[in-house]
Design a protein around this motif. Structure first.
Motif, PDB file in Angstrom:
ATOM      1  N   MET A  44     -73.201  45.519  31.173  1.00  0.00           N
ATOM      2  CA  MET A  44     -73.360  44.268  31.877  1.00  0.00           C
ATOM      3  C   MET A  44     -74.662  43.368  31.656  1.00  0.00           C
ATOM      4  SD  MET A  44     -71.791  45.869  35.018  1.00  0.00           S
ATOM      5  CE  MET A  44     -72.288  44.859  36.102  1.00  0.00           C
ATOM      6  N   SER A  73     -68.562  40.494  34.726  1.00  0.00           N
ATOM      7  CA  SER A  73     -67.829  39.046  34.442  1.00  0.00           C
ATOM      8  C   SER A  73     -66.626  39.293  33.883  1.00  0.00           C
ATOM      9  CB  SER A  73     -68.623  38.211  33.547  1.00  0.00           C
ATOM     10  OG  SER A  73     -68.892  38.746  32.265  1.00  0.00           O
ATOM     11  N   ARG A  74     -65.818  38.450  33.781  1.00  0.00           N
ATOM     12  CA  ARG A  74     -64.552  38.257  33.039  1.00  0.00           C
ATOM     13  C   ARG A  74     -64.440  38.861  31.714  1.00  0.00           C
ATOM     14  NH1 ARG A  74     -60.108  36.408  36.355  1.00  0.00           N
ATOM     15  NH2 ARG A  74     -60.860  35.040  37.989  1.00  0.00           N
ATOM     16  N   SER A  75     -65.552  37.973  30.817  1.00  0.00           N
ATOM     17  CA  SER A  75     -65.479  38.647  29.254  1.00  0.00           C
ATOM     18  C   SER A  75     -66.245  39.854  29.377  1.00  0.00           C
ATOM     19  CB  SER A  75     -66.685  37.506  28.770  1.00  0.00           C
ATOM     20  OG  SER A  75     -67.865  37.652  29.260  1.00  0.00           O
ATOM     21  N   GLN A  76     -67.044  40.389  30.065  1.00  0.00           N
ATOM     22  CA  GLN A  76     -67.338  41.859  30.078  1.00  0.00           C
ATOM     23  C   GLN A  76     -66.299  42.818  30.343  1.00  0.00           C
ATOM     24  OE1 GLN A  76     -70.547  41.131  32.774  1.00  0.00           O
ATOM     25  NE2 GLN A  76     -72.050  40.798  31.255  1.00  0.00           N
ATOM     26  N   GLY A  85     -63.066  42.161  29.970  1.00  0.00           N
ATOM     27  CA  GLY A  85     -62.450  42.103  28.747  1.00  0.00           C
ATOM     28  C   GLY A  85     -62.819  43.067  27.401  1.00  0.00           C
TER      29      GLY A  85
END
Lengths: 368, 404
Positions: B53, B93-96, B98
Motif C-alpha cells: 500500500m 485501493s482498487r489498483s493495489q 488488483g
C-alpha cells in the motif's frame, strides 16, 4: 454514464485536455476492470495540458496509487448510481493540488528508484548499499593540499566539500583546520531544511520552524559556537574558526576559486521533500539521500526562485536567536572571518511557486 | 501454487493481534496440516501490507521494501492453503487490490477468499481515536469525531477511519473480483460474552477446527481509559517535537501506554458520546441490510454490529476529571523513574566493562615492540618520503588500514 467515463479515459490517453464536467461523449471505448481514480485522471489531464506525456508515462499515471496516507482513489461524479458507501465521488477539476501531488511524487519516486530496483532484481550489487548513479572514477588525491574540514551550514559545507573532493582535495588529516561556515540565520535554517529534504527526510518548512521553536535551541549544525566548541575538543584538530565571508573560503582551503553553491528555491525543495518521502518506500535511507542528491538535485538546481522565507509569526525568535549567536561569537572571541552582523536576518515577503507545476514539468522531462 | 489463499484484510480492533499471534506461534502445527502462514517475524504481514500500500510508518517502511512480493512468492510456492492477515489491508485501493490478487495467483488457478472481521461502531469509533493517540496524534476526541463525521472525509483522519472501518466499501473493493461465497464476514460478539466465542468464529472462517493449536498467547492490544488517553495526548503535544519515532515506540507506546497506563482498569472507559448513538445506529442498520443482501458468508451474526446502548455515565476525555489524569500521570512518572533507574544500572555496568577493555588495550599498547612501531610510523608520516614508504608497505601488505 460509465461509458462516458471510459470514453473520457480514452480521450485523455490520446492526449485530450477536456475537463470531466465538459465531457459529453459516450463513444465506445476500451474498458478495464475498474476506472482509474479521479486524482490519476486529473493529473493525466494536467500533463496533457502542459505537454505530451509518453505512452509509458500515461500507463504509469493511470495505474498509480497515491503513496502514503490521505484520501483514497476517488470516483468521478456522475458515473453510475450515486454511491451509498465509500468516499463521495468528485469533480476532478476541484481536487486540490496536494491530492494530485501525492500521485505525482509517487511517480517521480518510482522513476528515481527504478535503477536501484533493477539492480536488486538482477542481483548485481549488495542490497542496502548506496547506488552511485555516476560511473566516474574517484579523483586522484593531490599529494600537496591544504588540510581542512568544513562544518556549520550543512548545505554549504556538503556542497563545497564535494567540490573540493572532486578536485582531489578530500577533507581531513591530522592537524586540519576546521572552517565553520555560516550566513544569516534565515538562510542557515533554510539550508538545514533543504539538507534534510534532499537527505533522509524533513518535515514541511512550517513544521520544521515550529519544531525548532518548540525545542528552544537551534539545529546542531547551525549553532555555530557549539560547532566550534565540539570541533575544538577533538584530537588532531588545528585551528577552528567561523567563516561568514564565503569569498575568503578559497584562500582558507588552498584553492584559487570555488564555484558558488546554487540555492534550490522553496517550492523545489518542498517537491524534493515529498519525493523523498515517497522514495523512502522504495529504497533504504542511504540510497534515498544518494538518489535525491545525485539524480534529483541537478534537475531542481536549474529552477529559479527564492529560498523559503521565515513567516511573520516566527520572526521574533529567529531574530533573537541570530542576535544570540552574534553575541556568543563576539564574547567568546572565536576567530571569525567576516562580519558577525552577517548572522542577522533581513526579511522579505514569501514568493509562492507551484510545487505541482514543477512536478508535472519533471514528469514530462522523463517522457522526452 | 497455493490451491487456496485466505486473505484476512481487517478490520482493526477486532482481535486481529491475537489471531496473528496464534497463527505465528503455531506455524509448524499449521504446516503439518497443510496450511502455510508464511512469516519469519511476527510483523511480517504488516510489513508486506505497508509495502503493497506504499505506506510510510515511522521509519519502518525501510524494512518493508519488497516485502509484499516476497510474501506473495512464498504463498505461490506453497501447495495447499495459505493465510495472510493484516488489518491495515482494509484500506487498500482498487489498483493495489488488483495487484495483490494477481500476485497471489487469483487469475492463475488459486482460489482466493477474503475474510473481514468486524465490530460495532459503538466500540470502533473510540478505539480508533485511542489508536491515533497511541500513534502520536494530538487532536482531542471532539475534533476526531468532527473529522469522522465530515461527509467529505477530506482529512487524513477521516479518510483513514472510513478506509479501515466502512465495511460495505471495504468489501466492495476487496470483493470486486470474487464471488460472494468467497467473502467471509466474521462478527465480533457483543461486550460481555465468553471470550472464546470470537476465536471459534475465526477458527471456523479459516478452517482451523480440529487442529491442535496453542491458544495461550499473551499478545494483545490493551486499551486505555479516558483519563489515561487524555494524559497520553497531552504528552504527545509536549514531546512530539523532540521525541523521534524510534524513541516514541518503546517509551510512550510500549512503556507508558501498554505496560503502565493500560493496567489502570478502574478508571472510566472511553465510549461513544450518547448524542452520536442515533447516527451510529442508523448507519449500522444500513450496513447490516447491505451485507445481508450481498450474500456473503457470515460467521457469527450481523446483529452484532448494532452495538451497545449509551453508557450510563459518559466520561468526556476532552473534559476529564483532572484528579484522575494526575493519578495516571503519577503512575507514568513512576514507571519512567523505574525504567531510568534500570538504564542507569545498565550504563554503570557498561562503563565498568569499557574500563576493563581500555585497561586491556593500554596494557597491550605498553609492550616495547608496539612503542617502537608506533614511533616509526609517526616519524615516517612526518615527511613526504616517509608517507610514500608507508603507502608502499601498506600496499604490499595488502590492506589499506592505517593502523600501525
Amino acid at each position: 454514464m460509465t461509458a462516458g467515463a471510459w470514453a473520457w479515459v480514452a480521450h485523455l490517453r490520446a492526449g485530450g485536455t477536456t475537463p470531466w464536467q465538459s465531457w459529453t461523449s459516450t463513444d465506445a471505448a476500451d474498458e478495464g476492470g475498474y476506472l482509474p481514480g479521479a486524482q490519476q485522471l486529473e493529473l493525466l489531464r494536467r500533463l496533457n495540458v502542459a505537454g505530451r506525456p509518453s505512452p509509458a508515462l500515461v500507463e504509469r499515471v493511470l495505474t498509480a496509487s497515491a503513496p502514503g496516507r490521505g484520501r483514497p482513489d476517488l470516483e468521478l461524479v456522475g458515473v453510475g448510481e450515486p454511491r451509498r458507501f465509500g468516499p463521495p465521488a468528485v469533480d476532478p477539476a476541484v481536487l486540490s493540488d496536494d491530492e494530485l501531488l501525492r500521485v505525482a511524487t509517487g511517480l517521480l519516486a518510482a522513476e528515481l528508484a527504478a535503477p536501484v530496483e533493477m539492480r536488486d532484481v538482477a542481483g548485481d550489487g549488495p542490497a542496502g548499499q548506496p547506488v552511485s548513479t555516476s560511473r566516474r572514477r574517484p579523483p586522484r588525491t593531490r599529494r600537496f593540499r591544504t588540510r581542512y574540514e568544513l562544518a556549520g551550514d550543512p548545505w554549504l559545507a556538503a556542497a563545497h566539500t564535494r567540490q573540493l573532493t572532486l578536485d582531489g582535495r578530500p577533507p581531513g588529516g591530522p592537524g586540519r583546520s576546521v572552517h565553520v561556515l555560516g550566513s544569516d540565520l534565515q538562510t542557515m535554517l533554510a539550508h538545514t531544511w533543504a539538507a534534510g529534504s534532499f537527505g533522509t527526510g524533513a518535515p514541511s518548512w512550517p513544521d520544521f520552524l515550529a519544531r525548532v521553536r518548540a525545542r528552544r535551541r537551534l539545529p546542531r549544525r547551525v549553532d555555530l559556537p557549539g560547532v566550534v566548541e565540539r570541533f575544538g575538543a577533538r584530537p588532531h584538530t588545528g585551528r577552528v574558526g567561523v567563516v561568514l565571508d564565503l569569498a575568503a573560503l578559497p584562500r582558507l582551503v588552498g584553492v584559487r576559486r570555488l564555484e558558488p553553491v546554487p540555492d534550490v528555491p522553496a517550492h523545489a525543495t518542498e517537491l524534493a521533500r515529498q519525493v523523498g518521502a515517497a522514495l523512502s518506500l522504495h529504497v533504504v535511507p542511504a540510497e534515498q539521500a544518494e538518489l535525491l542528491a545525485s539524480a534529483l538535485l541537478p534537475r531542481l538546481a536549474r529552477v529559479a526562485g527564492p529560498l523559503p522565507v521565515v513567516p511573520a509569526e516566527h520572526r521574533d525568535w529567529v531574530e533573537d536567536a541570530a542576535f544570540g549567536l552574534r553575541q556568543q561569537l563576539l564574547r567568546a572571541r572565536y576567530p571569525v572571518v567576516g562580519d558577525p552582523d552577517e548572522l542577522l536576518p533581513t526579511w522579505s515577503e514569501p514568493v509562492e511557486g507551484s510545487v505541482l507545476g514543477l512536478a508535472i514539468e519533471l514528469l514530462l522531462e522523463e517522457a522526452t | 501454487m497455493s490451491r487456496k489463499v485466505l486473505l484476512h484484510v481487517g478490520t482493526p480492533k477486532t482481535g486481529t493481534s491475537y489471531l496473528q499471534d496464534v497463527l505465528f506461534r503455531n506455524r509448524e502445527v499449521l504446516a503439518a496440516a497443510g496450511i502455510a502462514y508464511p512469516a519469519d517475524r511476527p510483523d511480517a504481514h504488516f510489513l508486506a501490507a505497508l509495502d503493497l500500500m506504499q505506506l510510510p510508518w515511522g521509519g519502518l517502511q525501510a524494512e518493508a521494501i519488497g516485502a509484499w512480493d516476497a510474501l506473495a512468492e512464498r504463498v505461490r510456492g506453497h501447495d495447499g492453503t495459505a493465510i495472510i492477515s493484516h488489518e491495515i489491508l482494509a484500506t487498500a485501493s482498487r489498483s493495489q487490490i488488483g495487484r495483490a490478487l494477481d500476485s497471489l495467483g487469483h487469475n492463475a488457478g488459486a482460489e482466493v477468499h477474503v475474510v473481514l472481521s468486524v465490530r460495532d461502531l459503538v466500540r470502533q469509533i473510540p478505539a480508533e481515536w485511542q489508536e491515533n493517540v497511541k500513534h502520536r496524534a494530538q487532536l482531542g476526541y471532539g475534533a476526531f469525531l468532527d473529522q469522522v463525521r465530515d461527509p467529505e472525509r477530506a482529512t487524513r483522519i477521516g479518510a483513514w477511519f472510513w478506509g479501515v472501518q466502512e465495511i460495505p466499501d471495504i468489501l466492495d473493493r476487496w470483493g470486486q473480483e470474487l464471488p460472494p461465497e468467497q467473502v467471509h464476514v466474521v462478527t465480533v460478539p457483543p461486550p460481555g460474552g465468553a471470550p472464546e466465542v470470537l476465536w471459534k468464529r475465526f477458527s471456523q472462517a479459516f478452517g482451523l477446527d480440529g487442529i491442535d493449536l496453542d491458544l495461550e498467547g499473551e499478545r494483545h492490544n490493551p486499551s486505555l481509559g479516558a483519563p489515561e488517553t487524555t494524559l497520553l495526548r497531552r504528552i504527545n503535544r509536549k514531546a512530539n517535537a523532540e521525541l523521534a519515532p524510534a524513541d516514541y515506540r518503546p517509551l510512550v507506546r510500549e512503556l507508558l501506554a501498554h505496560q503502565t497506563l493500560s493496567r489502570r482498569t478502574s478508571s472510566p472507559r472511553l465510549a461513544l458520546p450518547p448524542d452520536l448513538h442515533p447516527w451510529v445506529r442508523e448507519l449500522s442498520a444500513s450496513w447490516i441490510a447491505e451485507l445481508g443482501a450481498r450474500g456473503y458468508d457470515v460467521v457469527g451474526d450481523l446483529a452484532d454490529l448494532v452495538g451497545a446502548p449509551p453508557v450510563a455515565e459518559y466520561a468526556d476525555p476532552d473534559r476529564p476529571r483532572e484528579k484522575q489524569v494526575a493519578a495516571a500521570a503519577v503512575d507514568a512518572i513512576t514507571a519512567l523513574l523505574l525504567d531510568d533507574a534500570r538504564l542507569r544500572r545498565e550504563e554503570q555496568r557498561l562503563r565498568e566493562e569499557l574500563a576493563d577493555v581500555r585497561g586491556a588495550l593500554e596494557r597491550a599498547y605498553a609492550t616495547p615492540s608496539y612503542r617502537v612501531r608506533r614511533a616509526l610510523v609517526v616519524r615516517l608520516e612526518g615527511s613526504g618520503l616517509g608517507r610514500g614508504l608507508l603507502g608502499a608497505y601498506r600496499r604490499a601488505r595488502g590492506r589499506s588500514s592505517r593502523s600501525a
